[in-house]
Design a protein around this motif. Structure first.
Motif, PDB file in Angstrom:
ATOM      1  N   ILE A 360     -37.451 -13.726 130.973  1.00  0.00           N
ATOM      2  CA  ILE A 360     -38.366 -14.821 131.301  1.00  0.00           C
ATOM      3  C   ILE A 360     -38.920 -15.459 130.037  1.00  0.00           C
ATOM      4  CG2 ILE A 360     -40.609 -15.369 132.320  1.00  0.00           C
ATOM      5  CD1 ILE A 360     -39.986 -13.392 134.537  1.00  0.00           C
ATOM      6  N   ILE A 361     -39.514 -14.643 129.159  1.00  0.00           N
ATOM      7  CA  ILE A 361     -40.115 -15.196 127.941  1.00  0.00           C
ATOM      8  C   ILE A 361     -39.040 -15.654 126.967  1.00  0.00           C
ATOM      9  CG2 ILE A 361     -41.512 -14.637 125.919  1.00  0.00           C
ATOM     10  CD1 ILE A 361     -43.261 -12.945 127.604  1.00  0.00           C
ATOM     11  N   ASP A 362     -37.969 -14.884 126.842  1.00  0.00           N
ATOM     12  CA  ASP A 362     -36.882 -15.257 125.942  1.00  0.00           C
ATOM     13  C   ASP A 362     -36.317 -16.621 126.318  1.00  0.00           C
ATOM     14  OD1 ASP A 362     -34.982 -14.985 123.911  1.00  0.00           O
ATOM     15  OD2 ASP A 362     -33.527 -14.065 125.255  1.00  0.00           O
ATOM     16  N   THR A 363     -36.103 -16.851 127.603  1.00  0.00           N
ATOM     17  CA  THR A 363     -35.545 -18.124 128.059  1.00  0.00           C
ATOM     18  C   THR A 363     -36.552 -19.258 127.895  1.00  0.00           C
ATOM     19  OG1 THR A 363     -34.198 -16.922 129.668  1.00  0.00           O
ATOM     20  CG2 THR A 363     -34.441 -19.290 129.992  1.00  0.00           C
ATOM     21  N   LEU A 364     -37.822 -18.993 128.197  1.00  0.00           N
ATOM     22  CA  LEU A 364     -38.848 -20.017 128.035  1.00  0.00           C
ATOM     23  C   LEU A 364     -38.966 -20.456 126.583  1.00  0.00           C
ATOM     24  CD1 LEU A 364     -41.187 -21.760 129.039  1.00  0.00           C
ATOM     25  CD2 LEU A 364     -42.674 -19.753 128.846  1.00  0.00           C
ATOM     26  N   LEU A 365     -38.969 -19.502 125.657  1.00  0.00           N
ATOM     27  CA  LEU A 365     -39.055 -19.836 124.234  1.00  0.00           C
ATOM     28  C   LEU A 365     -37.799 -20.573 123.772  1.00  0.00           C
ATOM     29  CD1 LEU A 365     -40.671 -16.562 122.829  1.00  0.00           C
ATOM     30  CD2 LEU A 365     -41.762 -18.796 123.076  1.00  0.00           C
ATOM     31  N   ALA A 366     -36.633 -20.165 124.288  1.00  0.00           N
ATOM     32  CA  ALA A 366     -35.388 -20.855 123.929  1.00  0.00           C
ATOM     33  C   ALA A 366     -35.430 -22.312 124.385  1.00  0.00           C
ATOM     34  CB  ALA A 366     -34.190 -20.135 124.545  1.00  0.00           C
ATOM     35  N   TYR A 367     -35.980 -22.549 125.565  1.00  0.00           N
ATOM     36  CA  TYR A 367     -36.084 -23.924 126.064  1.00  0.00           C
ATOM     37  C   TYR A 367     -37.063 -24.740 125.212  1.00  0.00           C
ATOM     38  CZ  TYR A 367     -37.296 -27.874 129.025  1.00  0.00           C
ATOM     39  OH  TYR A 367     -37.548 -29.136 129.489  1.00  0.00           O
ATOM     40  N   LYS A 688     -28.985 -11.487 133.376  1.00  0.00           N
ATOM     41  CA  LYS A 688     -28.534 -12.636 132.598  1.00  0.00           C
ATOM     42  C   LYS A 688     -28.981 -13.912 133.298  1.00  0.00           C
ATOM     43  CE  LYS A 688     -24.483 -15.034 130.783  1.00  0.00           C
ATOM     44  NZ  LYS A 688     -23.008 -15.054 130.650  1.00  0.00           N
ATOM     45  N   VAL A 689     -29.729 -14.744 132.589  1.00  0.00           N
ATOM     46  CA  VAL A 689     -30.189 -16.011 133.143  1.00  0.00           C
ATOM     47  C   VAL A 689     -29.027 -16.999 133.135  1.00  0.00           C
ATOM     48  CG1 VAL A 689     -31.782 -17.934 132.863  1.00  0.00           C
ATOM     49  CG2 VAL A 689     -32.574 -15.607 132.429  1.00  0.00           C
ATOM     50  N   LEU A 690     -28.701 -17.538 134.306  1.00  0.00           N
ATOM     51  CA  LEU A 690     -27.604 -18.502 134.434  1.00  0.00           C
ATOM     52  C   LEU A 690     -28.084 -19.935 134.242  1.00  0.00           C
ATOM     53  CD1 LEU A 690     -25.828 -16.982 137.567  1.00  0.00           C
ATOM     54  CD2 LEU A 690     -25.352 -16.522 135.151  1.00  0.00           C
ATOM     55  N   GLN A 691     -29.272 -20.229 134.763  1.00  0.00           N
ATOM     56  CA  GLN A 691     -29.833 -21.561 134.607  1.00  0.00           C
ATOM     57  C   GLN A 691     -31.321 -21.519 134.922  1.00  0.00           C
ATOM     58  OE1 GLN A 691     -27.640 -23.806 137.625  1.00  0.00           O
ATOM     59  NE2 GLN A 691     -29.429 -23.756 138.963  1.00  0.00           N
ATOM     60  N   ILE A 692     -32.028 -22.543 134.461  1.00  0.00           N
ATOM     61  CA  ILE A 692     -33.451 -22.683 134.779  1.00  0.00           C
ATOM     62  C   ILE A 692     -33.709 -24.110 135.230  1.00  0.00           C
ATOM     63  CG2 ILE A 692     -34.298 -20.865 133.267  1.00  0.00           C
ATOM     64  CD1 ILE A 692     -34.974 -22.999 131.202  1.00  0.00           C
ATOM     65  N   SER A 693     -34.604 -24.248 136.196  1.00  0.00           N
ATOM     66  CA  SER A 693     -35.076 -25.564 136.624  1.00  0.00           C
ATOM     67  C   SER A 693     -36.423 -25.771 135.951  1.00  0.00           C
ATOM     68  CB  SER A 693     -35.204 -25.616 138.145  1.00  0.00           C
ATOM     69  OG  SER A 693     -33.961 -25.320 138.766  1.00  0.00           O
ATOM     70  N   LEU A 714     -29.045 -23.698 126.291  1.00  0.00           N
ATOM     71  CA  LEU A 714     -30.139 -23.042 125.567  1.00  0.00           C
ATOM     72  C   LEU A 714     -29.654 -22.224 124.385  1.00  0.00           C
ATOM     73  CD1 LEU A 714     -32.240 -21.849 128.648  1.00  0.00           C
ATOM     74  CD2 LEU A 714     -32.476 -23.958 127.330  1.00  0.00           C
ATOM     75  N   LYS A 715     -28.354 -22.284 124.086  1.00  0.00           N
ATOM     76  CA  LYS A 715     -27.847 -21.596 122.902  1.00  0.00           C
ATOM     77  C   LYS A 715     -28.560 -22.130 121.664  1.00  0.00           C
ATOM     78  CE  LYS A 715     -23.590 -20.719 122.184  1.00  0.00           C
ATOM     79  NZ  LYS A 715     -22.135 -20.860 121.997  1.00  0.00           N
ATOM     80  N   HIS A 716     -28.802 -21.248 120.711  1.00  0.00           N
ATOM     81  CA  HIS A 716     -29.595 -21.638 119.547  1.00  0.00           C
ATOM     82  C   HIS A 716     -28.939 -22.782 118.778  1.00  0.00           C
ATOM     83  CE1 HIS A 716     -33.140 -20.624 117.243  1.00  0.00           C
ATOM     84  NE2 HIS A 716     -32.443 -20.779 116.127  1.00  0.00           N
TER      85      HIS A 716
END
Length: 745
Positions: A360-367, A688-693, A714-716
């Motif tokens: 959750i946090i990893d994906t949010l920060l990546a976005y 594994k997060v596939l996508q986020i809205s 969301l890849k760096h």
């Protein structure tokens, strides 16, 4: 039941039924009886509990005896008053060494259901009786039962449930609070922090089914808080250690769905359950925050509230000059106060790698990195490159060799003068920026490097001015000082550039490994190497200080110590030691020190570095992500209010957000995740997060159209072409595939 017993029970003097305790600590209002006191019709035994269980027939029978033994010993009559004018049944009347009843002991020793059932039927008034002693004060039989029982559904008639038996007999889960010293909140008590109510005890002892029964069937008060801490059931879950993930998530969601405002209630320390969970490094909190929308096989979709999670969605509503006090904040989208720190800030402050690497946090920060943070970072990096490589380094390369030439300028020095002026102006600006950022805790290392680098540049013209006005004799000293400052500035400047490696997912982890090795292993090794070198250097100085010729390097103690250190670099001459006062002793010192320093310690250092590299390398990616989180938060702190509002509108959505209502001021904001459960090469399960809205868009006339980001988005670093296209979107020169266009000032 014996007719005499019934008659005696019917005429017993029972104290009036007590009301459930309020939010006042009963310890301040209740007098604890002494051994000589009679509290109503209770006799508190003068012996300890352990003594009674070994020597007193009734207590021994209740703890370990048969049902017939219990019936015989508990139904004996005892004198209530002197002279035997009034008698009472022993099992109802007597209390143990801690002020406990026989029902407490039966449940504590996990006696069979049939024994507990007989005691409850024979002495029904015991079901709400409390421990009277200071250690377990306020604990009832139901408190003990929910802890001692295995988790089960007490409402199941096929199960012989002591908890259901007690509740059906009249046990009230809201009547008493366990406030004994063994359950002390402030120091977590000698036993454990179980809270105070029966429901608290069930939650902390990891009993989700029993907890649901207490709330739904026994009407346990779900809003009751611990009088010492202000913790509600969600706070207690957040503090809990040892509860498995499945039970934790089940209880958290049940309580939150039953009483939603529990999630917003602060305890006496001002922490909500989520904030407390992050402070306690309870990573289960993130999974418990998920609001599941659907699940199919290994794939699930859920949404997560962002208001407390992300610092970008908050702004300060007061200022403070106290360094230890943090300003209160409110949401950017409504006036609701959301706490002094966001949950991500708490995770970084606690150096909680598990929290920060949670999907959750990893994906949010990546976005956030892809949305705006990387562009501010690139701008910082470009300015640093211009200063260090384009201005400072060429300016130093143009410096004349003498101090007088450095202080004078002619037609041939125009370029040098221009470069020096631009370097000075940029350096002063860098120092000024650092001074303004001094209170930004998330970029202190970068801020320290910037400020010291800028200050070093600023000192160079000051040194020249002082040297010029101090006369010809001071020129050599001024030149030495200036050269020293230039050297320090050069080192700081290039290290400042290396610090930008934290923005790279490839170089950043490597820099973290080097930092860990230098700051720990090498320093530890020096604690052995330096004393050894000083000791042998001093011994060699004593042998070689009077020798002339080729051994002059040994004729002062500092030079002798430095010469010993040069052993590491194979820069010594064996003939020096043959010229010592005692040649055999000098040679022996040479051989022993050479073995210890060159062979033993050098190889130990190499081995230690290799082992550390292998150990840290596995965790370097997680540590780097913590540094990246600090970097993103440092950028958040430097955003203007308008910039915050602009970017926050693209992070999350309101559930009631409509076509003509971009932001609803009363609702939480969410991000929606779709993830799949997978296994790594070692067989460990991960999500594994596939996508986020990330937000809602009405660019196609549909207010329910989500802006979706795939995992590949969301890849760096996605390649030059895609990153250039993203930069155009950031500048507002182009819309992305979802129709989003960021308008810049």
């Amino acid at each position: 039941m014996d007719s005499t017993l019934v008659q005696l029970e019917d005429i017993r003097d029972v104290p009036p039924q007590r009301q459930p305790q309020s939010d006042v600590d009963r310890r301040s209002t209740q007098t604890i009886p002494t051994m000589a006191m009679k509290d109503g019709l209770r006799r508190w035994n003068e012996h300890s509990q352990s003594w009674l269980l070994k020597n007193e027939p009734m207590w021994k029978a209740v703890a370990t005896g048969t049902l017939s033994d219990i019936k015989e010993t508990t139904q004996k009559l005892v004198d209530v008053e002197e002279g035997g004018e009034r008698k009472f049944v022993k099992g109802r009347y007597e209390r143990g060494g801690e002020g406990e009843t026989i029902l407490h002991i039966a449940i504590l020793f996990q006696r069979p259901y049939s024994i507990v059932k007989w005691i409850v039927e024979a002495f029904p008034s015991l079901v709400n009786e409390e421990y009277l002693g200071e250690r377990y004060e306020g604990e009832t039989a139901l408190h003990l039962a929910v802890v001692q029982a295995k988790d089960h559904d007490p409402s199941d008639d096929n199960v012989q449930s002591i908890i259901r038996l007690l509740v059906d007999t009249g046990a009230n889960p809201n009547l008493s609070r366990a406030i004994g010293s063994e359950f002390g909140m402030k120091d977590h008590g000698p036993l454990r922090n179980y809270g105070q109510t029966v429901l608290h005890f069930a939650v902390i002892s990891n009993k989700p089914k029993i907890s649901e029964y207490l709330v739904l069937r026994a009407r346990a008060d779900i809003t009751a808080v611990d009088n010492l801490s202000g913790d509600n059931v969600l706070h207690l879950l957040a503090r809990s250690k040892g509860i498995d993930a499945t039970s934790f998530i089940a209880m958290f969601r049940f309580f939150k769905n039953t009483q939603e405002d529990l999630l917003d209630q602060p305890n006496f320390d001002g922490k909500t359950p989520l904030a407390l969970g992050f402070a306690e490094k309870n990573v289960f909190m993130l999974d418990a925050m998920k609001e599941i929308l659907w699940e199919f096989d290994r794939v699930s979709r859920y949404r997560v509230p962002l208001n407390e999670l992300d610092p970008l969605l908050a702004q300060d509503i007061e200022t403070t000059t106290e360094p230890t006090k943090r300003p209160r904040r409110k949401s950017l989208f409504n006036s609701k106060t959301i706490g002094q720190q966001s949950l991500i800030e708490l995770a970084i402050e606690n150096k909680d790698k598990d929290m920060l690497n949670h999907p959750i946090i990893d994906t949010l920060l990546a976005y956030k990195w892809k949305l705006y943070a990387q562009y501010f970072f690139i701008a910082r990096f470009a300015l640093a490159l211009v200063l260090v490589i384009g201005l400072f380094t060429p300016a130093i390369a143009m410096q004349p060799s003498t101090f007088q030439q450095r202080c004078t300028y002619n037609s041939n020095d125009v370029v040098r003068l221009v470069w020096e002026m631009m370097t000075l102006a940029t350096g002063v600006g860098l120092f000024w920026i650092s001074a303004n950022d001094s209170n930004h805790k998330w970029n202190r290392m970068e801020n320290w490097l910037r400020s010291t680098f800028g200050l070093s540049i600023f000192l160079i013209p000051i040194i020249r001015a002082i040297g010029s006005f101090s006369g010809p004799g001071a020129a050599s000293t001024a030149l030495a000082i200036e050269s020293f400052v230039i050297g320090v500035a050069a080192i700081l400047g290039w290290i400042y550039l290396v610090n930008f490696a934290k923005g790279s997912d490839r170089i950043g982890p490597l820099v973290e490994i080097v930092f860990q090795i230098v700051s720990k292993d090498f320093i530890e090794w020096l604690f052995i190497y330096i004393p050894l070198s000083i000791g042998f250097g001093t011994a060699l100085f004593a042998q070689l200080q009077n020798v002339t010729g080729g051994a002059e390097i040994w004729q002062s103690l500092p030079d002798a110590v430095m010469s010993a250190i040069r052993f590491q670099f194979q820069e010594e001459s064996y003939t020096d030691f043959q010229a010592g006062t005692l040649p055999w002793w000098s040679v022996t010192l040479f051989v022993v020190y050479g073995f210890l320093a060159t062979l033993l310690l050098s190889n130990i250092l190499i081995s230690k570095l290799v082992n550390t590299f292998e150990r840290i390398n596995e965790d370097s990616q997680r540590v780097w992500k913590m540094d990246l989180a600090r970097l993103i938060l440092s950028i958040d702190l430097q955003l203007t209010a308008a910039q915050k509002q602009r970017y926050a509108e693209h992070i999350g959505f309101s559930l009631t957000e409509g076509e003509n209502d971009a932001i609803n001021a009363s609702d939480r904001r969410y991000i929606q995740f779709t993830e799949r459960r997978e296994q790594d090469a070692k067989g460990k399960t991960f999500q594994k997060v596939l996508q986020i809205s990330v937000s809602k868009s009405n660019h196609r006339g549909r207010h329910d159209d989500y802006v979706v980001k795939k995992d590949k988005d969301l890849k760096h670093f996605r390649g030059v072409a895609l990153e250039w296209e993203a930069l155009l979107v950031f500048w507002g020169l182009k819309k992305d595939k979802s129709g989003v266009q960021l308008k810049q000032d």
